[in-house]
Design an enzyme around this catalytic site. Sequence first.
Site, mmCIF file in Angstrom:
data_model
loop_
_atom_site.group_PDB
_atom_site.id
_atom_site.type_symbol
_atom_site.label_atom_id
_atom_site.label_comp_id
_atom_site.label_asym_id
_atom_site.label_seq_id
_atom_site.Cartn_x
_atom_site.Cartn_y
_atom_site.Cartn_z
ATOM 1 N N ARG A 91 0.834 -1.208 0.000
ATOM 2 C CA ARG A 91 0.000 0.000 0.000
ATOM 3 C C ARG A 91 0.869 1.259 0.000
ATOM 4 N NH1 ARG A 91 -4.842 -1.202 2.514
ATOM 5 N NH2 ARG A 91 -3.656 -2.429 4.007
ATOM 6 N N TYR A 92 1.985 1.208 0.714
ATOM 7 C CA TYR A 92 2.892 2.360 0.827
ATOM 8 C C TYR A 92 4.202 1.983 0.140
ATOM 9 C CZ TYR A 92 -0.303 3.144 4.763
ATOM 10 O OH TYR A 92 -1.421 3.298 5.545
ATOM 11 N N ARG A 95 7.147 -0.195 2.262
ATOM 12 C CA ARG A 95 6.881 -1.361 3.113
ATOM 13 C C ARG A 95 5.759 -2.222 2.541
ATOM 14 N NH1 ARG A 95 5.338 3.446 4.872
ATOM 15 N NH2 ARG A 95 3.413 3.813 6.018
ATOM 16 N N CYS A 104 -5.292 -17.208 14.155
ATOM 17 C CA CYS A 104 -4.953 -16.444 15.363
ATOM 18 C C CYS A 104 -5.187 -17.324 16.587
ATOM 19 C CB CYS A 104 -5.841 -15.205 15.484
ATOM 20 S SG CYS A 104 -5.686 -14.091 14.076
ATOM 21 N N CYS A 108 -10.743 -11.907 17.797
ATOM 22 C CA CYS A 108 -11.309 -10.685 18.380
ATOM 23 C C CYS A 108 -12.642 -10.409 17.695
ATOM 24 C CB CYS A 108 -10.356 -9.522 18.148
ATOM 25 S SG CYS A 108 -8.653 -9.926 18.607
ATOM 26 N N ARG A 113 -10.087 -7.948 9.931
ATOM 27 C CA ARG A 113 -9.915 -8.951 8.861
ATOM 28 C C ARG A 113 -10.745 -10.187 9.161
ATOM 29 N NH1 ARG A 113 -3.833 -7.688 8.728
ATOM 30 N NH2 ARG A 113 -3.776 -5.977 7.239
ATOM 31 N N ASP A 274 -12.413 -0.082 12.597
ATOM 32 C CA ASP A 274 -12.722 -0.135 11.159
ATOM 33 C C ASP A 274 -14.166 -0.562 10.929
ATOM 34 O OD1 ASP A 274 -10.120 0.534 10.102
ATOM 35 O OD2 ASP A 274 -9.442 -1.357 10.977
HETATM 36 S S1 SF4 Z 1 -7.593 -8.434 15.356
HETATM 37 FE FE1 SF4 Z 1 -8.039 -10.083 13.913
HETATM 38 S S2 SF4 Z 1 -6.058 -10.610 13.017
HETATM 39 FE FE2 SF4 Z 1 -5.646 -9.484 14.929
HETATM 40 S S3 SF4 Z 1 -5.486 -11.084 16.530
HETATM 41 FE FE3 SF4 Z 1 -7.591 -10.351 16.546
HETATM 42 S S4 SF4 Z 1 -8.648 -11.825 15.204
HETATM 43 FE FE4 SF4 Z 1 -6.459 -12.029 14.744
#
Ligand code: SF4
Length: 350
Positions: A91-92, A95, A104, A108, A113, A274
Site C-alpha cells: 500500500r505504501y 513497506r 490467530c 477478536c 480482517r 474499522d
Molecule cells: S484483530 Fe483479527 S487478526 Fe488481529 S489477533 Fe484479533 S482476530 Fe487475529
Amino acid sequence: MNASRPLRTAGDLIEAGLLPPERLDEIEQVAERYAVAISPAMAALIDRDDPADPIARQFVPDGAELHILPEEREDPIGDLAHSPVEGIVHRYPDRVLLKAVHVCPVYCRFCFRREMVGPQGLGTLSPDAMDRAFAYIASRPEIWEVILTGGDPLVLSPRRLAEIMERLAAIDHVKIVRFHTRVPVVEPERIDEALIAALKASGKTTYVALHANHPHELTSEARAACARLVDAGSAMISQSVLLRGVNDDPDILAALMRAFVETRIKPYYLHHPDLAPGTGHFRLSIEEGQKLVAGLRGRVSGLCQPAYILDIPGGHGKAVIGASTIRPTGDGCYRVSDFRGGEHSYPPEA
Ligand code: SF4
C-alpha cells in the site's frame, strides 16, 4: 472444562461459564459466520461476575455481530485492492505486509480482517505462494520494511519463523522486519527461547508490535514474555483499537499506555475501529475518539501518547485524526490549546 485448551464453540463457552445456556442458538449462529477462539490465558482473565468485563467483550461472541450495517465492508481497509501477489499487501512505497498465515490464537470480535482469518479464512500461504511473495519483495528495492501480519504470525513454529527470517536476511534492501501479534498477551508461554531466537536475522532489526486494548491484558506473564523479547533485542511498539465498552475511558486508556511504557513498549497506534461487518456495537464517533485522545494528553507523559489513526476505507492508507490543538486565525497567527483546554496565541501577543 480443560483449561489448557482454547475455547472454540458455543458449547465450550457455556461449559466454561462465559455464557448462559439459553444463548446457545444465538452464539452458534455467530460462530457459523465468524471464527471463535479464546486462549486459556484470556479465559482465565475474564471475571464471570462482571457482565461488562472488558476481556469478555473482546473475545466472547455476541448476537450483535449478526447485525450488518450498510457502511460496513468485508475488506474495510482495502487489503485486496493492494495485493500484487497472494500474501502481499503493498500500500505504501517503502513497506509491504506479508500475510503468511490467517490463523490467530484468539479471535477478536471486532477484527478488521474477520472475513479473512479463522478456519474458513484464507489459510496459510502454500510453499509456491511463499516463493512468489519473496520474489516480489526481492524484486522491489524500495521495500525497506516487511510487516508480518495475517492472522498472527507468531502462531507459526519457530522453525517456520526462522525460515522466513533467513529468506528476508538474504534480501539486502529489507532492513526492518516487524511482527504484528497478540501472542505475548494471549499465549505468553509461547514466547520461549526457540521462538525468540527465530525472530533474529543477521543485518535486520526486529520490531514486535503488540496488540492489546485493556490494561488487564498486561498480566505479569504477559509482561514477562515481552521482557524476554526486549531483552533478546527486539524493539517493541503497541497497537490498540479504541473500542466501546472496552477502553472508551480516558483513565483506562491512560492505564493501558502506562502499562505498555512500563513494559518497554512504545505506544504507537490507537486505531479508530474499522468498518468491519457486525462490529457497529464497538464503534465510537470520531468526535468521541478525539475527546478521549485529548483526555490522554492531559493525563500522561509524552512517552504514553499513541497516534490516533483512521484507516481510510477502500485502502487509501492511514490518516492521523488526533484532536487538533492548533487553528489558524487568518492573519498568519494561530490559536493553540494546552493540555488543560486553555487557549493561547502563537506567536504570543506583544
Ligand atoms: S484483530 Fe483479527 S487478526 Fe488481529 S489477533 Fe484479533 S482476530 Fe487475529
